[in-house]
Design a protein around this motif. Structure first.
Motif, PDB file in Angstrom:
ATOM      1  N   ARG A  11       0.905  -1.327   0.187  1.00 34.28           N
ATOM      2  CA  ARG A  11      -0.002   0.018   0.092  1.00 34.28           C
ATOM      3  C   ARG A  11       0.979   1.274  -0.001  1.00 34.28           C
ATOM      4  O   ARG A  11       1.549   1.612   1.032  1.00 34.28           O
ATOM      5  N   ASN A  13       0.150   4.633  -0.436  1.00 31.42           N
ATOM      6  CA  ASN A  13      -0.328   5.438   0.310  1.00 31.42           C
ATOM      7  C   ASN A  13      -1.758   5.359   0.584  1.00 31.42           C
ATOM      8  O   ASN A  13      -2.341   4.142   0.151  1.00 31.42           O
ATOM      9  N   GLU A  14      -2.616   6.112   1.050  1.00 33.47           N
ATOM     10  CA  GLU A  14      -4.041   5.984   1.412  1.00 33.47           C
ATOM     11  C   GLU A  14      -5.121   5.810  -0.002  1.00 33.47           C
ATOM     12  O   GLU A  14      -6.087   5.155   0.346  1.00 33.47           O
ATOM     13  N   HIS A  15      -4.371   6.211  -1.109  1.00 30.99           N
ATOM     14  CA  HIS A  15      -5.161   5.708  -2.420  1.00 30.99           C
ATOM     15  C   HIS A  15      -4.810   4.831  -3.148  1.00 30.99           C
ATOM     16  O   HIS A  15      -5.258   4.270  -4.063  1.00 30.99           O
ATOM     17  N   LEU A  16      -3.275   4.618  -3.414  1.00 34.98           N
ATOM     18  CA  LEU A  16      -2.602   3.585  -4.366  1.00 34.98           C
ATOM     19  C   LEU A  16      -2.031   2.398  -3.755  1.00 34.98           C
ATOM     20  O   LEU A  16      -1.170   2.568  -2.598  1.00 34.98           O
ATOM     21  N   TYR A  62      -6.472   1.653  -7.480  1.00 33.29           N
ATOM     22  CA  TYR A  62      -6.416   3.242  -6.923  1.00 33.29           C
ATOM     23  C   TYR A  62      -7.964   3.469  -6.178  1.00 33.29           C
ATOM     24  O   TYR A  62      -8.874   3.133  -6.958  1.00 33.29           O
ATOM     25  N   GLU A  63      -7.811   4.029  -5.094  1.00 27.67           N
ATOM     26  CA  GLU A  63      -9.348   4.278  -4.194  1.00 27.67           C
ATOM     27  C   GLU A  63      -9.408   5.860  -4.169  1.00 27.67           C
ATOM     28  O   GLU A  63      -8.353   6.405  -3.331  1.00 27.67           O
ATOM     29  N   ILE A  64     -10.341   6.086  -4.850  1.00 28.11           N
ATOM     30  CA  ILE A  64     -10.686   7.575  -5.068  1.00 28.11           C
ATOM     31  C   ILE A  64     -11.046   7.980  -3.521  1.00 28.11           C
ATOM     32  O   ILE A  64     -10.787   9.026  -2.941  1.00 28.11           O
ATOM     33  N   ASP A  65     -11.692   7.189  -2.804  1.00 25.99           N
ATOM     34  CA  ASP A  65     -12.377   7.290  -1.384  1.00 25.99           C
ATOM     35  C   ASP A  65     -12.863   5.862  -0.913  1.00 25.99           C
ATOM     36  O   ASP A  65     -12.739   5.075  -1.767  1.00 25.99           O
ATOM     37  N   ARG A  66     -13.302   5.656   0.176  1.00 23.78           N
ATOM     38  CA  ARG A  66     -13.745   4.304   0.676  1.00 23.78           C
ATOM     39  C   ARG A  66     -14.623   3.503  -0.177  1.00 23.78           C
ATOM     40  O   ARG A  66     -14.761   2.353  -0.088  1.00 23.78           O
ATOM     41  N   ARG A  69     -13.189   2.657  -6.068  1.00 22.67           N
ATOM     42  CA  ARG A  69     -11.948   2.091  -6.534  1.00 22.67           C
ATOM     43  C   ARG A  69     -11.835   1.676  -7.847  1.00 22.67           C
ATOM     44  O   ARG A  69     -12.702   1.228  -8.417  1.00 22.67           O
TER      45      ARG A  69
END
Length: 201
Positions: A11, A13-16, A62-66, A69
């Motif tokens: 992981r 970062n929080e998005h990728l 890639y997660e744009i938000d919770r 993705r």
């Protein structure tokens, strides 16, 4: 075929997130062909071998938000090179003499096939806490699987590539999820995969 896939993911970062695996594949080939003896029952040609091939798979998420993705994966091609001695059984005397004169009774046969590479992209999106939609699109290079390399090691070595005219394939799917309760998640969807052979092939 059977694959062993040691994998790792990170992981960033929080998005990728990224992941990769080694594809160690063992393929088993068993081939049986009837041989026309002209007189009497058919003889038989047998060809058996195992072969190892190696490739890799990589993926990005890639997660744009919770609740939203996107992902993409790539599977590399894997080349399997089979090689074994041809085994002849129940040959008539005429056919046996002809094959012996060409050095084919003890010939080794090489057969190379390629497990196709492919790409798949997908998405997931939560409309609200109960409903979500998802889908994917993909491509596989089955045309390379149809290109078979054949070699015969005999008195007169011969090599050729034969093309079975396979077509690359496309995949498209869509679906919905409904969270009935904390314990139940209902899924429904539809998918389409194109054929790798033309009609009538």
């Amino acid at each position: 075929g059977f694959s062993i896939l040691p994998s790792a993911a990170w992981r960033v970062n929080e998005h990728l997130s990224v992941g990769a695996s080694l594809n160690a594949m063992v393929g088993k080939l068993e081939n049986r062909v009837a041989v026309n003896n002209i007189i009497g029952s058919d003889g038989r040609l047998e060809f058996d071998d195992n072969a190892w091939g190696f490739g890799a798979n990589v993926g990005l998420l890639y997660e744009i938000d919770r609740g939203t993705r996107f992902g993409i994966t790539y599977n590399s091609p894997v080349k399997l090179d089979f090689r074994a001695q041809a085994q002849w059984k129940d040959l008539g005397p005429g056919i046996r003499a002809l094959l012996a004169s060409r050095g084919l009774l003890d010939a080794n046969v090489d057969l190379g096939v390629t497990v196709p590479q492919g790409v798949n992209a997908s998405f997931y999106h939560e409309i609200d806490p109960r409903w979500a939609v998802l889908g994917s699109v993909g491509w596989q290079q089955w045309s390379k699987f149809g290109e078979v390399e054949i070699g015969v090691d005999s008195n007169n070595p011969v090599g050729l590539s034969t093309d079975l005219n396979f077509k690359d394939t496309w995949h498209l799917s869509g679906g919905v999820q409904y969270r009935w309760s904390d314990s139940w998640l209902l899924n429904a969807g539809i998918a389409y995969d194109s054929g790798f052979q033309s009609n009538g092939s």
